[in-house]
Design an enzyme around this catalytic site. Structure first.
Site, short mmCIF file in Angstrom:
data_model
loop_
_atom_site.label_atom_id
_atom_site.label_comp_id
_atom_site.label_asym_id
_atom_site.label_seq_id
_atom_site.Cartn_x
_atom_site.Cartn_y
_atom_site.Cartn_z
N PRO A 155 0.82 -1.23 0.00
CA PRO A 155 0.00 0.00 0.00
C PRO A 155 0.84 1.27 0.00
O PRO A 155 1.90 1.33 0.64
CB PRO A 155 -0.81 -0.12 1.30
CG PRO A 155 -0.88 -1.58 1.56
CD PRO A 155 0.42 -2.15 1.07
N CYS A 156 0.34 2.27 -0.72
CA CYS A 156 1.14 3.48 -0.96
C CYS A 156 0.63 4.70 -0.21
O CYS A 156 1.27 5.74 -0.22
CB CYS A 156 1.16 3.78 -2.46
SG CYS A 156 -0.49 4.13 -3.09
N GLN A 157 -0.53 4.58 0.47
CA GLN A 157 -1.17 5.81 1.00
C GLN A 157 -0.24 6.63 1.89
O GLN A 157 -0.27 7.85 1.85
CB GLN A 157 -2.42 5.45 1.84
CG GLN A 157 -3.56 4.89 1.04
CD GLN A 157 -3.53 3.37 1.03
OE1 GLN A 157 -2.48 2.75 1.16
NE2 GLN A 157 -4.68 2.75 0.84
N VAL B 100 3.08 6.73 1.80
CA VAL B 100 4.34 7.18 1.19
C VAL B 100 4.09 8.13 0.01
O VAL B 100 4.98 8.82 -0.45
CB VAL B 100 5.24 6.01 0.71
CG1 VAL B 100 5.63 5.14 1.87
CG2 VAL B 100 4.58 5.19 -0.36
N SER B 101 2.82 8.16 -0.45
CA SER B 101 2.47 8.99 -1.59
C SER B 101 2.65 10.47 -1.27
O SER B 101 2.40 10.91 -0.14
CB SER B 101 1.01 8.70 -1.96
OG SER B 101 0.47 9.77 -2.65
#
Ligand SMILES: C[S@@+](CC[C@H](N)C(=O)[O-])C[C@H]1O[C@@H](n2cnc3c(N)ncnc32)[C@H](O)[C@@H]1O
Length: 378
Positions: free
Chosen positions: A79-81, A83-84
């Site tokens: 999941p990227c939330q 680090v985005s």
């Protein structure tokens, strides 16, 4: 090298954070023997499009006993939330993106049983290069290097293959397998921000670094117009909704639209609504692009995450939402891919997926040849 060069069993892969299984679809020549995702709706989509074993549940609850045999490759699109650049920036210490470490503990447990893979790919947003106050990227690279892998990364934008701007980071690690490398970073996939992140890595990690050699696609990408549904098969916004939408255009975007209308030709634009601060005031804007490329697909969480399609022809402007099927095409999926019922579910599935031709390029250039050679040599 083709999978048919391989004596014995096919190459195998595990697909973590599998979503709708787009990574697996790009891993040509591999049999996906295990896939996992926490989301039940995504699990249904994976199962509608793949044969094989899918485990629905939290990666934090998995144990090595859940994983079959020794895979050649493990793919993790964690999941990227957090680090985005658009997200919380809490990084890998935060709850959602921190699931990477649960995945990594599983890899370590597999290793202790002598079942670790020869190759690992970690895919995420480019924000990972700087998230966690710059600590996340070195932390993942160090973990891979300490486990005996040679590590390198590529920043690949789906726009080279498809009419969608979608830059993503692919960290690729090999152990006991040789993939082609260059002595220096090379465009287009070793970008300035990746080179800068590499230069900040601790020395022992840089010593185990590889500039993996992957070339750009030979065929140019398609124009978005080629992927759209026929005009009479979609639902257009009514005149007052179009009017409201166009009122959100900033002057520069209004000029672009006017120029397209004046051309008299059919011109297609895509756009998102965004909140901008102008003169200290937060205002909603519709931002358009006419370069034949769609903006990066996002998971729908509100009106602003849904992409619009505007078509100018005969001096008029029509507007509508991008459909789920069009989003799937923008990820490189054939129309035979079974989408969930409902536009929101389809767009949600596509919004955080990986573009299939990008995975296929990595597979053809690095993963399959290196792993076939390693199997033959073993
Ligand atoms: C960036 S998406 C990857 C999508 C996938 N590569 C594809 O092409 O569809 C991250 C995925 O991680 C899943 N996920 C989030 N938290 C998880 C957890 N704790 N355990 C397992 N999967 C999780 C989400 O449901 C989401 O599908």
């Amino acid at each position: 090298m083709m999978a048919s060069d391989l004596p014995g069993d096919a190459l195998t892969a595990f697909e973590f954070f599998a979503g709708g299984g787009l990574a697996g679809l790009g891993l040509e020549g591999f049999q996906v023997t295990f896939a996992n995702d926490i989301d039940r709706a995504k699990a249904s989509s994976w199962q509608a499009n793949h044969a094989g074993a899918f485990h629905t549940g939290d990666v934090r609850d998995l144990t090595p006993e859940d994983l079959p045999g020794q895979p050649d490759l493990v793919w993790a699109s964690s999941p990227c939330q957090d680090v985005s650049l658009a997200g919380t920036r809490g990084g890998l210490a935060a709850r959602r993106s921190g699931t990477f470490w649960s995945f990594w503990q599983l890899m370590q447990a597999l290793d202790r049983e002598g079942r670790g893979p020869r190759a690992i790919v970690v895919e995420n947003v480019v924000g990972l290069l700087t998230s966690g106050q710059g600590r996340d990227f070195p932390a993942i690279c160090s973990a891979l290097v300490q486990a005996g892998y040679r590590v390198g990364a590529l920043e690949m934008d789906a726009a080279l293959w498809l009419p969608q701007s979608r830059p993503r980071l692919f960290m690729v690690a090999f152990r006991d397998a040789e993939a082609p490398t260059g002595s220096h970073p090379a465009p287009p996939f070793h970008t300035p921000r990746l080179i800068a992140a590499h230069d900040r890595l601790p020395k022992p990690v840089r010593s185990a670094w590889a500039w993996w050699k992957v070339g750009p696609p030979s065929r140019p990408n398609l124009d978005i117009g080629a992927l759209l549904e026929p005009d009479d098969a979609v639902q257009w916004l009514g005149p007052s909704d179009v009017g409201h939408l166009l009122e959100l255009l900033a002057p520069l975007h209004r000029e672009r639209l006017d120029a397209a209308q004046r051309s008299g030709e059919r011109r297609v634009a895509t756009g998102f609504r965004r909140v901008r601060t102008e003169g200290g005031v937060r205002v909603q804007r519709l931002e358009l692009r006419f370069d034949g490329v769609a903006g990066c697909l996002r998971t729908p969480s509100g009106g602003s995450s849904r992409q619009y399609v505007l078509v100018c022809d005969d001096g008029r402007v029509r507007a509508r939402r991008l459909t789920g099927r069009e989003a799937a095409r923008l990820m490189g999926l054939p129309d035979t891919y079974v989408l969930p019922k409902g536009e929101t579910a389809a767009l949600r599935l596509m919004g955080d997926a990986v573009a299939v031709p990008v995975v296929r390029t990595l597979t053809d250039a690095l993963l399959r040849p290196a792993l076939i050679r390693a199997r033959i040599a073993a």
